[in-house]
Scaffold this motif. Structure first.
Motif, short mmCIF file in Angstrom:
data_model
loop_
_atom_site.label_atom_id
_atom_site.label_comp_id
_atom_site.label_asym_id
_atom_site.label_seq_id
_atom_site.Cartn_x
_atom_site.Cartn_y
_atom_site.Cartn_z
N THR A 80 50.55 55.33 50.57
CA THR A 80 49.76 54.31 50.16
C THR A 80 49.81 54.03 48.71
OG1 THR A 80 48.26 54.80 51.95
CG2 THR A 80 47.23 53.60 49.84
N LEU A 81 49.86 52.74 48.08
CA LEU A 81 49.90 52.36 46.95
C LEU A 81 48.45 51.90 46.64
CD1 LEU A 81 51.34 52.18 44.12
CD2 LEU A 81 51.66 49.69 44.80
N PHE A 82 47.78 52.48 45.75
CA PHE A 82 46.34 52.24 45.39
C PHE A 82 46.35 51.39 44.06
CE2 PHE A 82 42.38 53.41 43.23
CZ PHE A 82 41.37 52.59 43.87
N LEU A 83 46.05 50.27 44.11
CA LEU A 83 45.84 49.54 42.79
C LEU A 83 44.54 49.21 42.54
CD1 LEU A 83 47.59 48.04 40.67
CD2 LEU A 83 47.46 46.01 42.24
N ASP A 84 44.02 49.89 41.27
CA ASP A 84 42.56 49.82 40.66
C ASP A 84 42.48 48.73 39.86
OD1 ASP A 84 39.93 50.26 40.46
OD2 ASP A 84 40.04 52.19 39.63
N GLU A 85 41.43 48.21 39.40
CA GLU A 85 40.99 47.02 38.55
C GLU A 85 41.90 45.82 38.87
OE1 GLU A 85 38.33 47.53 36.87
OE2 GLU A 85 38.24 49.45 36.66
N LEU A 86 41.67 45.20 40.04
CA LEU A 86 42.59 44.32 40.66
C LEU A 86 42.11 43.02 39.85
CD1 LEU A 86 44.33 43.04 42.94
CD2 LEU A 86 42.05 42.38 44.01
N GLY A 87 40.96 42.80 39.46
CA GLY A 87 40.54 41.62 39.05
C GLY A 87 41.13 41.58 37.44
N ASP A 88 41.77 42.55 36.81
CA ASP A 88 42.30 42.23 35.55
C ASP A 88 43.70 41.60 35.67
OD1 ASP A 88 39.92 43.30 34.72
OD2 ASP A 88 40.61 45.23 33.96
N LEU A 89 44.45 41.64 36.72
CA LEU A 89 45.50 41.17 36.72
C LEU A 89 46.00 39.80 36.23
CD1 LEU A 89 47.19 42.34 40.18
CD2 LEU A 89 47.78 43.40 38.14
N GLN A 90 46.90 39.63 35.67
CA GLN A 90 47.24 38.32 35.02
C GLN A 90 47.78 37.35 36.16
OE1 GLN A 90 50.19 38.44 31.79
NE2 GLN A 90 48.76 39.89 30.48
N PRO A 91 47.62 36.08 36.07
CA PRO A 91 48.29 35.18 37.22
C PRO A 91 49.63 35.50 37.73
CG PRO A 91 46.92 33.84 35.52
CD PRO A 91 46.92 35.39 35.14
N SER A 92 50.50 35.72 36.74
CA SER A 92 51.87 35.92 37.07
C SER A 92 51.98 37.21 37.95
CB SER A 92 52.83 36.08 35.79
OG SER A 92 52.15 36.78 35.04
N SER A 93 51.27 38.17 37.51
CA SER A 93 51.23 39.43 38.29
C SER A 93 50.53 39.24 39.62
CB SER A 93 50.44 40.40 37.59
OG SER A 93 50.99 40.73 36.31
#
Length: 474
Positions: A249-262
């Protein structure tokens, strides 16, 4: 059934011709399916199903002993959860209609194009996965029993809302779809994600990454890795975290901080299960389960254009919201005891006895930092502790400085209190206002005079004097 990618679900091929079994099996194996069972005698199918876990049956129609049509009708009654694809040389529309009526998922005429066969199998397996999920959800919703109670031991709670979250997590852990965890800062989203990983039964590791502060280049390099020479300073190739999370499992926290290209790269990863390391033109595939978390309102971000709508809908196949601590105050005694154990071990001190009024005092606070803030308070109190009963001094200092503007606005508070309790048409007298404040403070403190006195900003002795000269609230 354990969580797994569709390619790992077992398929049973039933045909009396060995050549057909071999060629069809080869198609599925070269496409990545890891478990393909074959049977050349239709009479053996019930015995195979009794011993083996099967997610899809591909069935010839005309066979000796038991025909495919008879077997299809039998399977519809005994194993309705398993989709069946009929694959036969008979180009007969009437028979095709009869098979669909009897419960067949699809009907193919030999020879079948490879792409069409694989597409049909994927659709059938998705149906099987959905049926399993609905069945599991129904079982969890109708009972309060958790199949893996021990996996939730690290989450300290007795909240019915958290219990409902546990049931949902256990039900959807059997799928390979992404999970979105919503919740305020400090509610324990990573702990929930780690529990979800253990529930899934995946053999690979749990890999966590915080997206806060990652620009697009850092995001790509962190998740996908790079080849040698991909950019200045990339002297050696490096695997990304998505590769390290293989079978896990890959856990990605603070999703809302991702840039549009990411966000676009994450969308491709979810849709295609593939990615490009920096500097590479060749895609690599992944079977890692993706779990993301955020403390931000993604719908509001879609409205202002800072979050992709297609990514949001791709992530919300499964989602949970972890309630804040102020909505699960019954957990405070459990959490206080747990964090005191942790703090005593960390500071190598004997675990102190908390004062009886501490839980009531903590329950009067909203904890904007949630579990993380509570834990910090307890560790700070433990660091200052010498011997005897745990002091409330540090708790009063932390909570007193953490009140909101609304809590510190006495005129607004008095106005609201007077509107609720004073006779209509006149302002309460000073004596009435004092009695109202004392009664309100005692209600907030659950009758504890020490805590009520701290709310009023007076000593306990001063409160006792007021209570003696005024009628006590009922």
């Amino acid at each position: 059934m354990n969580s797994r990618p569709l390619l790992a679900f077992p398929i049973l091929l039933v045909d009396d011709e060995e050549e057909i079994l071999f060629s069809t099996s080869l198609i599925f194996r070269t496409a990545g399916f890891s478990r393909v069972l074959t049977c050349n005698d239709s009479r053996q199918v019930p015995e195979i199903l009794a011993k083996e876990e099967v997610a899809l049956i591909i069935l010839d129609l005309y066979m000796p002993h038991v025909s495919g049509y008879e077997l299809l009708k039998e399977l519809a009654g005994t194993h309705p959860q398993i989709p069946v694809i009929v694959m036969t040389a008979a180009n007969d529309i009437e028979m095709a209609v009869d098979c669909i009526k009897a419960g067949a998922f699809d009907y193919f005429v030999k020879p079948v194009e490879r792409s069409r066969l694989l597409t049909g199998a994927h659709r059938a397996l998705e149906l099987h996965q959905l049926r399993s999920q609905v069945s599991s959800l129904s079982e969890h919703l109708l009972t309060d029993r958790l199949q893996h109670e021990e996996e939730f031991a690290a989450i300290i709670t007795r909240s019915p809302r958290m219990r409902a979250v546990f049931h949902y997590l256990e039900a959807v852990a059997v799928t390979d779809q992404p999970l979105l965890i919503n919740g305020e800062t400090g509610v324990g989203k990573e702990l929930v994600a780690n529990t979800f990983h253990r529930l899934s039964g995946r053999p690979g590791p749990f890999v966590a990454v915080n997206a806060a502060g990652l620009d697009d280049l850092m995001f790509s390099d962190t998740l996908f890795g790079h080849t040698k020479g991909a950019y200045t300073g990339a002297d050696t190739p490096r695997e990304g975290l998505i590769a390290k999370a293989a079978d896990g499992t890959l856990f990605l926290d603070e999703l809302g901080d991702l840039q549009p290209s990411s966000q676009l790269k994450l969308l491709r990863l979810l849709q295609e299960q593939e990615y490009y390391p920096l500097g590479s033109d060749s895609p690599r595939r992944t079977n890692a389960r993706i779990v993301v978390a955020t403390n931000r309102d993604l719908k509001a971000m879609i409205g202002d254009g800072s979050f992709r709508k297609d990514l949001f809908y791709r992530l919300t196949t499964h989602q949970v919201t972890i309630p804040p601590l102020r909505e699960r105050r019954d957990d405070l005694p459990l959490l206080l005891d747990h964090f005191l154990d942790e703090a005593a071990a960390a500071y190598k001190k004997a675990k102190p006895t908390p004062p009886p009024e501490l839980c009531a005092y903590l329950a009067s606070y909203d904890f904007p930092g949630n579990l993380r803030e509570l834990r910090a308070m307890i560790f700070d109190a433990m660091a200052r502790h010498g011997k005897g009963v745990l002091s409330m001094t540090s708790f009063r200092a932390a909570i007193g400085s953490g009140r909101t503007a609304a809590e510190c606005e006495p005129l607004a508070f008095l106005g609201a209190l007077a509107a609720e309790t004073a006779p209509a048409g006149r302002m309460p007298t000073l004596k009435e206002a004092e009695e109202l404040l004392v009664a309100h403070a005692l209600r907030l403190a659950n009758g504890n005079q020490g805590i009520a006195a701290s709310y009023l900003g007076i000593s306990r002795q001063a409160l006792n004097k007021r209570l003696c000269r005024s009628p006590q609230p009922e």
